[in-house]
Design a protein around this motif. Structure first.
Motif, PDB file in Angstrom:
ATOM      1  N   GLY A  49       0.821  -1.207   0.000  1.00 10.81           N
ATOM      2  CA  GLY A  49       0.000   0.000   0.000  1.00 10.81           C
ATOM      3  C   GLY A  49       0.852   1.252   0.000  1.00 10.81           C
ATOM      4  O   GLY A  49       0.517   2.244  -0.669  1.00 10.81           O
ATOM      5  N   PRO A 121     -11.480  -2.368   1.983  1.00  9.99           N
ATOM      6  CA  PRO A 121     -11.007  -1.028   1.604  1.00  9.99           C
ATOM      7  C   PRO A 121     -10.558  -0.220   2.819  1.00  9.99           C
ATOM      8  O   PRO A 121     -11.160  -0.299   3.890  1.00  9.99           O
ATOM      9  N   THR A 122      -9.498   0.542   2.637  1.00  7.89           N
ATOM     10  CA  THR A 122      -8.987   1.362   3.722  1.00  7.89           C
ATOM     11  C   THR A 122      -9.934   2.513   4.032  1.00  7.89           C
ATOM     12  O   THR A 122     -10.722   2.939   3.172  1.00  7.89           O
ATOM     13  N   PRO A 125      -9.178   8.062   2.493  1.00 12.02           N
ATOM     14  CA  PRO A 125      -9.567   8.340   1.099  1.00 12.02           C
ATOM     15  C   PRO A 125      -8.386   8.370   0.135  1.00 12.02           C
ATOM     16  O   PRO A 125      -8.468   7.848  -0.984  1.00 12.02           O
ATOM     17  N   GLN A 127      -5.656   6.789   0.307  1.00 10.43           N
ATOM     18  CA  GLN A 127      -5.148   5.446   0.069  1.00 10.43           C
ATOM     19  C   GLN A 127      -6.096   4.641  -0.820  1.00 10.43           C
ATOM     20  O   GLN A 127      -5.654   3.838  -1.628  1.00 10.43           O
ATOM     21  N   ARG A 128      -7.385   4.885  -0.689  1.00  6.47           N
ATOM     22  CA  ARG A 128      -8.327   4.214  -1.586  1.00  6.47           C
ATOM     23  C   ARG A 128      -8.035   4.594  -3.032  1.00  6.47           C
ATOM     24  O   ARG A 128      -8.116   3.762  -3.942  1.00  6.47           O
ATOM     25  N   ARG A 129      -7.703   5.861  -3.235  1.00  5.53           N
ATOM     26  CA  ARG A 129      -7.356   6.302  -4.585  1.00  5.53           C
ATOM     27  C   ARG A 129      -6.064   5.640  -5.062  1.00  5.53           C
ATOM     28  O   ARG A 129      -5.956   5.228  -6.225  1.00  5.53           O
ATOM     29  N   ASP A 131      -4.888   2.778  -4.083  1.00  7.70           N
ATOM     30  CA  ASP A 131      -5.143   1.357  -4.274  1.00  7.70           C
ATOM     31  C   ASP A 131      -5.938   1.069  -5.541  1.00  7.70           C
ATOM     32  O   ASP A 131      -5.973  -0.067  -6.015  1.00  7.70           O
ATOM     33  N   ALA A 132      -6.592   2.098  -6.086  1.00  4.78           N
ATOM     34  CA  ALA A 132      -7.423   1.904  -7.281  1.00  4.78           C
ATOM     35  C   ALA A 132      -6.588   1.639  -8.530  1.00  4.78           C
ATOM     36  O   ALA A 132      -7.127   1.206  -9.549  1.00  4.78           O
TER      37      ALA A 132
END
Length: 211
Positions: A49, A121-122, A125, A127-129, A131-132
């Motif tokens: 991550g 999902p984390t 926000p 990190q979600r981006r 991870d995408a």
């Protein structure tokens, strides 16, 4: 003052300059940032991550730079030359960016790895981006092309004889020439190469918007 996340990313990038990614330890990244290891895991979830976040920041920084240059330079050709020269210079100085632009990942670098299926999902926000996923080289070309086209459309004009190149084609040509020069530098410099090529496809004059 940088946020905890930015401090951790800065520390990870500095660690990568000293050692290959496989040798970079999360505990050392946290210590170098002056933060706890738990904070690091809260932000990124894992070392993968952290790698994805580092690469996402690199991609975003590059695209922000492209936008800035397109805003600053004037005319239908100079902005494309500026972006091409900056792309080549930045790729030489930033190994992560070079890998993102070319798709060539050395053993020292944290090559992109997708999030394993079933991962929760984390809650962060940013990190979600990260991870995408990241844009590949072809997607970067498309992103720069669209940005260049939007910035230069008022000056470039799309009216042209059948068979000639439009503004979008010239924008893509400039970016692809820049990427070729990242791999194999041009003797006269990428700026000269782009200027000759773009002007040769009909991009040398600013179209009259009233014509």
């Amino acid at each position: 003052m940088p946020t905890a996340r930015e401090s951790l990313l800065d520390a990870a990038l500095a660690a990568l300059a000293r050692a290959p990614w496989t040798a970079v330890r999360m505990v050392d990244v946290a210590a170098d940032a002056g933060l706890s290891r738990q904070t690091l895991y809260n932000e990124f979830g894992s070392k993968d991550g952290l790698a994805r976040a580092l690469l996402r920041r690199e991609a975003d920084s590059y695209l922000h730079g492209v936008d800035r240059l397109l805003d600053e330079a004037g005319g239908p050709v100079d902005p494309l030359v500026a972006v091409a020269e900056w792309t080549v210079g930045q790729a030489r100085a930033r190994p992560l960016l070079r890998a993102l632009l070319t798709g060539c990942w050395g053993e020292r670098l944290p090559a992109p790895r997708p999030v394993p299926p079933g991962t929760v999902p984390t809650g962060v926000p940013a990190q979600r981006r990260a991870d995408a996923g990241l844009p590949g080289p072809a997607e970067v070309v498309a992103l720069v092309r669209e940005r260049s086209l939007a910035a230069l459309a008022p000056c470039g004009g799309e009216a042209r004889p059948v068979g000639s190149w439009g503004l979008g084609d010239r924008c893509e040509l400039a970016m692809r020439l820049a990427l070729s020069c990242v791999v194999a530098p041009a003797q006269d410099g990428v700026g000269t190469l782009v200027r000759r090529a773009v002007a040769g496809t009909g991009g040398g004059q600013c179209a009259d918007p009233d014509s």
